[in-house]
Structure formats: C-alpha cells, structure tokens
Enzyme design. Sequence first.
Site, mmCIF file in Angstrom:
data_model
loop_
_atom_site.group_PDB
_atom_site.id
_atom_site.type_symbol
_atom_site.label_atom_id
_atom_site.label_comp_id
_atom_site.label_asym_id
_atom_site.label_seq_id
_atom_site.Cartn_x
_atom_site.Cartn_y
_atom_site.Cartn_z
ATOM 1 N NE ARG B 51 23.364 6.829 92.434
ATOM 2 C CZ ARG B 51 24.541 7.267 92.868
ATOM 3 N NH1 ARG B 51 24.929 8.478 92.606
ATOM 4 N NH2 ARG B 51 25.320 6.467 93.563
ATOM 5 C CG ASP B 53 24.689 2.377 84.267
ATOM 6 O OD1 ASP B 53 24.975 3.545 84.561
ATOM 7 O OD2 ASP B 53 25.331 1.378 84.659
ATOM 8 N NE ARG B 199 25.819 -3.120 81.896
ATOM 9 C CZ ARG B 199 25.983 -1.912 81.342
ATOM 10 N NH1 ARG B 199 25.564 -0.835 82.001
ATOM 11 N NH2 ARG B 199 26.542 -1.788 80.166
#
Lengths: 253, 253
Positions: B51, B53, B199
């Site tokens: 999923r 972002d 990230r």
Amino acid sequence: MPRYALLVAYDGAPFVGWQRQVNGLSVQQVLEEAAAPLNGGVTPQTVASGRTDAGVHAEGQVVQVDLSLDLPPERLREALNTRSRPHPVSVLSVARAPEDWSARFSARGRAYRYRILNRRPRPALEIGRVWHVPQPLDAAAMHEAAQRLLGRHDFSAFRAASCQAKDALRTLDTLDVVRDGELVVVWTAARSFLHHQVRNLVGTLAEVGLGRRPVSWPRAVLDGRDRTKAGQTAPPDGLTFLRAEYPDPLDWC
Amino acid sequence: MPRYALLVAYDGAPFVGWQRQVNGLSVQQVLEEAAAPLNGGVTPQTVASGRTDAGVHAEGQVVQVDLSLDLPPERLREALNTRSRPHPVSVLSVARAPEDWSARFSARGRAYRYRILNRRPRPALEIGRVWHVPQPLDAAAMHEAAQRLLGRHDFSAFRAASCQAKDALRTLDTLDVVRDGELVVVWTAARSFLHHQVRNLVGTLAEVGLGRRPVSWPRAVLDGRDRTKAGQTAPPDGLTFLRAEYPDPLDWC
C-alpha cells in the site's frame, strides 16, 4: 555587458515551447524573467541553440544571455534556479562566453533523442516523455532505412510548412534506431535541423517499423522532396534536445 | 468468481496513495471504477501487495481482484487500460490466480528503489521522481552503514507513528546504496516492510552520507528502537515499488 552561456534542462510539457509566444508560458520567458533582477531590473533577451516546440524536452539546451552584472558563474546559476521556481526548468551550469559567441550561430552540432514506448499497455510513469506505439516495431528495419538518409540532402520532404529556413539543405550525421527493451530509441545529430525534421523523420521511419512501408521508402520520400508524401509528424512528447557543440569549448562551472 | 492478478505501474504524484481515502483520488479507486463494468456494474474490491503512500510510484505493483466475468487476461488488461484513462495508471499484465492466492498475504518478497538527485541544481525533468539533496553525499559510507541494518530486527525506530503492524520485527534482505552519476540509488528488498520504513531508512542513511553522523549511527538508532532518534522521513517522490514475489509464479499474459 558580460555574456553568459547557460546549460539548461526542462520538461517541455507545461510550456508553449522554447520561444516566447502570446498564448502561454515559454521556457524563454521563465529564464528571462528570472534574469531580470540581475540586469538592473530590465528583462534581458536570450537566444537558444535549438528552439524546441511545445512539449519537447531538453537535457542540455544552451542559452545565451547578456547581463549588466558581472557574476561568478556559480552565483548566476544559483540565482536563476532560485528565481525560476517552481517551473520545471533548471540551469545545470553557467559559463562566461566571448562577446562574439552565439548560442545559435556558433553551434557546430546539435543532438536529439526520440523515445518510443513500444508495448501494448499505455504509458503511466512515461506519460509526456514518449510516443506510445502499441503495435510491434521492427527497430532493425527502421535503422536500416535511416542509414539511407545520412549525408547532405534537400530535406524538404521532412520540414514543417511553417519552417522559416531559407533552404532545406542539411547534413544528417547520425540517425540510429536502437531497441532498449520496451523502448525504441532514435538518436540523431546534425549541424542543424529544420523545423519538425526529427519528428517527421521518426514518423516516417515508424511506417517502416510497422511493416506498412519497405525499408527503401524513407529514402524515396527524401528524394521526392514532397512533405505530403512523408509519414506523420511524431508527437513532441518523445523528443529531447540533448546538447549543442561549439568549436571552442565553454568553461562550464 | 474468477480471481485475477494485475501487474500495475503508476505515477504516484496525482494520487492520495494506493488506498481509497475520502480526501482525494487513489490508485485503488481508479482501478476499481475501471473494473466495475466487468463485474456486473458492481465496484469490486482490490487488494495490493504494497500500500504505497501519496506520491510514491510503482513499476510493478501487484493487485488482486475478483470479477464476475471470466475473461482472457489480455482482454481484461485492455479493458482496464481503456477505462482508467487519462490517469497515469497502466495495467502491464494480467494473470488468472488461484482462489486462495492473496496479492498481500501470499507475497514472500517486496522490492523498492529510492532515487536521490545529488547535485547542486534543482531537478527539472526529474521533478516528482527524486529527492533533491544538493550537498554531496558519500554513497559508499551510506552503503556501509546500510549493511549493518540487514537481517532480522525490531525496526521500531524506522516505523511511522501511524503504522498498524502488530509488531516491528522484520527481516531486511537487501539495502544497497549505489552512486549512478548525479543519482544516489537505494535498492531494498524484504519479505515485508513497515509503514514509512524505506523512507525512514533513506532519511537516516542520508545523515551519514552528508557526514553529519558516523557510519555506525544508523545501527545505533536501530538498536535504540526510538523513532524520534532516527533521521527525517525522506520525501515520497524518490520511492518506487518495483515488484512483489510469490512462491508459485503467476502466468502473466
């Protein structure tokens, strides 16, 4: 007034092209407005090595500008990049140029790349950066046809109706067609090109790649000198101005 | 109802992310609405392997969907690509999947790429596809620091506050940092990742690359299990979901 050369990259998608026009924002306007504060508030005039059309990109456009301020190249680059935000235009490098140097008339070579996304599914990440041709292209046949166009010829068959050049005699040095996975990439170089010449050459070679025309056809189109006989003008999205070459190399920062 | 696997590419920039949200358009919504006419007009539910972002891209997202129609994979691909226009989402391939196959729970590996544009001038053609770090990065130091994070650990220090996973134990298989000209590229693979894990890892490694922290620091952050001690969350722009791997390979069209 010191003369500067700018090495510029841009995404052509949001612009009406390199050149100033009344109907929208151009790369030229972005750069000239960014440079005005470095020129006593007066908007300077820029000249590009290649006047790219709307939607055509650049990785190494060369631009000439005269400014009233005598600035270190790094400082000019930083100032222009700060002031041209948020437009997708970036000054990669700056050089001091001689007074008699012209980004346009001193250039002895220009190089372009044209990218075709050759797969059935439409582009996603590549939107605006490729010409999508869903039917299989024979890149080897395109390359063979392209080799027959090299050298000095009258390229009237491949020039735009709007082309302002006095004559259509040009010397095509490189026209390579290479498959790279789902991409078919056309690399071309010449001293100069006519308006729409690369896109008309690509559109014509694609007819060969699709098997609709023989390998000999693009040369026959060239020899016929009749624009209405060539293939379609390939869309601007796939085209990128790569670089310009000068006899006396510039001292880029 | 036949179950299908979709191999999907998308540009994350215009979307609120993979997952449906009330505040904007998601990739999931685009695909589900495109598939509704192939499901008796009823909007089907899709499940993705990862999923992503808002702003995160995909070159090989794997999506699961059950439809009332039994279609050849090529026809389903064409129908979805026609109906998802003009959004930057493309179904690259389709496979029939077993009834007990799950795009999410059957996946045994996920791979991401993170791209940093590491040069002084800001991005132009790369806008939205890279994290721009203008100060020089030591990619070799980043790579060395990254190797000390491999293996099975509690990655609490690198998970988002919003992460819904029950525990933070994950096994990091690959975390390579490679310089490619002006780009510093991070390649990573694991069975699964926590929310914002890639990230947060990239933002932490960048501190080492900038020379602000020693090579030993990211491992110390990992061992401390305290999110507030890690580097910044690198922006979504540079991140691309590359692929998901399954024990029984799917028969892609």
